[in-house]
Design a protein around this motif. Structure first.
Motif, short mmCIF file in Angstrom:
data_model
loop_
_atom_site.label_atom_id
_atom_site.label_comp_id
_atom_site.label_asym_id
_atom_site.label_seq_id
_atom_site.Cartn_x
_atom_site.Cartn_y
_atom_site.Cartn_z
N SER A 1 4.53 -35.19 -13.74
CA SER A 1 3.11 -35.54 -13.88
C SER A 1 2.34 -35.06 -12.65
CB SER A 1 2.93 -37.04 -14.07
OG SER A 1 3.39 -37.75 -12.94
N VAL A 2 1.05 -34.82 -12.85
CA VAL A 2 0.21 -34.29 -11.78
C VAL A 2 -0.27 -35.43 -10.88
CG1 VAL A 2 -1.94 -33.07 -11.25
CG2 VAL A 2 -0.56 -32.36 -13.20
N ALA A 3 0.05 -35.32 -9.58
CA ALA A 3 -0.42 -36.29 -8.60
C ALA A 3 -1.78 -35.86 -8.05
CB ALA A 3 0.59 -36.45 -7.47
N ILE A 4 -1.91 -34.56 -7.75
CA ILE A 4 -3.15 -34.01 -7.19
C ILE A 4 -3.38 -32.64 -7.80
CG2 ILE A 4 -4.29 -33.17 -5.09
CD1 ILE A 4 -2.58 -35.20 -3.52
N SER A 5 -4.63 -32.35 -8.15
CA SER A 5 -5.00 -31.03 -8.64
C SER A 5 -6.35 -30.65 -8.04
CB SER A 5 -5.09 -31.03 -10.18
OG SER A 5 -5.46 -29.74 -10.63
N LYS A 6 -6.39 -29.53 -7.35
CA LYS A 6 -7.63 -29.09 -6.68
C LYS A 6 -7.85 -27.61 -6.94
CE LYS A 6 -8.40 -33.00 -4.57
NZ LYS A 6 -9.53 -33.84 -4.93
N LEU A 7 -9.12 -27.22 -7.06
CA LEU A 7 -9.53 -25.83 -7.17
C LEU A 7 -10.28 -25.45 -5.89
CD1 LEU A 7 -10.94 -25.62 -10.81
CD2 LEU A 7 -8.74 -24.79 -9.99
N PHE A 8 -10.00 -24.26 -5.37
CA PHE A 8 -10.67 -23.78 -4.17
C PHE A 8 -11.26 -22.39 -4.44
CE2 PHE A 8 -7.30 -26.59 -2.66
CZ PHE A 8 -7.98 -27.40 -1.77
N THR A 9 -12.50 -22.22 -4.00
CA THR A 9 -13.14 -20.91 -3.97
C THR A 9 -13.73 -20.74 -2.57
OG1 THR A 9 -15.31 -21.72 -4.70
CG2 THR A 9 -13.77 -21.00 -6.44
N LYS A 10 -14.27 -19.58 -2.30
CA LYS A 10 -14.87 -19.36 -0.99
C LYS A 10 -15.98 -20.39 -0.72
CE LYS A 10 -17.63 -15.90 -0.44
NZ LYS A 10 -18.17 -14.55 -0.33
N SER A 11 -16.68 -20.79 -1.76
CA SER A 11 -17.78 -21.76 -1.56
C SER A 11 -17.26 -23.11 -1.05
CB SER A 11 -18.58 -21.94 -2.85
OG SER A 11 -17.78 -22.51 -3.86
N THR A 12 -16.01 -23.44 -1.31
CA THR A 12 -15.41 -24.66 -0.77
C THR A 12 -15.47 -24.66 0.76
OG1 THR A 12 -13.84 -24.67 -2.63
CG2 THR A 12 -13.31 -26.08 -0.73
N PHE A 13 -15.35 -23.47 1.34
CA PHE A 13 -15.23 -23.33 2.79
C PHE A 13 -16.52 -22.85 3.47
CE2 PHE A 13 -11.06 -22.68 0.82
CZ PHE A 13 -10.37 -23.73 1.40
N GLU A 14 -17.60 -22.71 2.72
CA GLU A 14 -18.85 -22.19 3.29
C GLU A 14 -19.35 -22.96 4.51
OE1 GLU A 14 -21.85 -21.29 0.39
OE2 GLU A 14 -20.78 -19.47 -0.21
N PRO A 15 -19.23 -24.29 4.57
CA PRO A 15 -19.69 -24.99 5.78
C PRO A 15 -18.90 -24.62 7.04
CG PRO A 15 -19.41 -26.55 3.97
CD PRO A 15 -18.82 -25.24 3.52
N TYR A 16 -17.75 -23.98 6.88
CA TYR A 16 -16.87 -23.71 8.01
C TYR A 16 -16.80 -22.23 8.39
CZ TYR A 16 -15.64 -28.22 6.16
OH TYR A 16 -15.72 -29.49 5.68
N ILE A 17 -17.55 -21.39 7.69
CA ILE A 17 -17.54 -19.95 7.97
C ILE A 17 -18.95 -19.48 8.30
CG2 ILE A 17 -15.47 -19.50 6.61
CD1 ILE A 17 -17.23 -18.51 4.33
#
Length: 189
Positions: free
Chosen positions: A98-114
């Motif tokens: 069973s799925v405990a954690i499921s996450k999607l990441f794109t560049k926009s996820t990291f925009e505050p840090y780049i």
């Protein structure tokens, strides 16, 4: 004898003419370099990594998938070449599947840090499992300028409730340093 003198004189003139120095110019002739024409959008290969980890006293399976996504905004470099950005899926499975954690990441996820350069010209290059730290799973991520060695290193921490914390990684592992402080120069403030 006259004939031998004539032949000798003629041979001397031919030799002198052959040794005559050619006139040198300062002109440099180089072939014209053509700028390569951009081709169709370039994509990175899909990537899949799966590993079992001990976390919170139980065994979990961490699976990371990177796929180029045409639906994301294309990125252009200084020559006009277009690149397809990536979508990364992170799933953490319990022992029963069973799925405990499921996450999607794109560049926009990291925009505050780049910075703006990477927001405009960078792509999400990767996400890799790093370690378990207490109640957190730690990952390393990077947003890079395509087909270069330039990137922004990021730390991604996910707790047992699925909360995600992102930070810029200020300590890049470029020489295999394990952070134990063996190099006194790096430890000085």
């Amino acid at each position: 004898m006259n004939r031998q003198l004539s032949i000798l004189a003629l041979t001397g003139l031919v030799l002198l003419a052959g040794c005559k120095e050619k006139k040198q110019t300062q002109d440099i002739i180089a072939p014209r370099m053509e700028t390569p024409k951009p081709q169709g959008p370039i994509s990175m290969q899909s990537y899949n990594d799966s590993r079992n980890v001990q976390w919170l006293g139980k065994e979990y399976k961490v699976e990371i998938n990177r796929v180029p996504k045409d639906s994301l905004p294309l990125v252009k470099d200084e020559t006009g070449q277009q690149f397809v950005d990536n979508l990364i899926t992170l799933c953490v499975y319990r022992a029963d599947g069973s799925v405990a954690i499921s996450k999607l990441f794109t560049k926009s996820t990291f925009e505050p840090y780049i910075d703006a350069t990477y927001r405009k010209g960078g792509i999400l290059e990767g996400l890799v499992f790093d370690k378990v730290d207490g109640q957190q799973l730690e990952f390393a991520a990077s947003v890079s300028l395509p087909q270069t060695d330039e990137y922004i290193p990021l730390e991604v921490k996910i707790d047992n409730y699925g909360n995600v914390k992102v930070e810029r990684d200020s300590q890049m592992d470029t020489n295999g340093d394990d952070g134990t402080g063996d190099n006194d120069e790096e430890d000085e403030v």
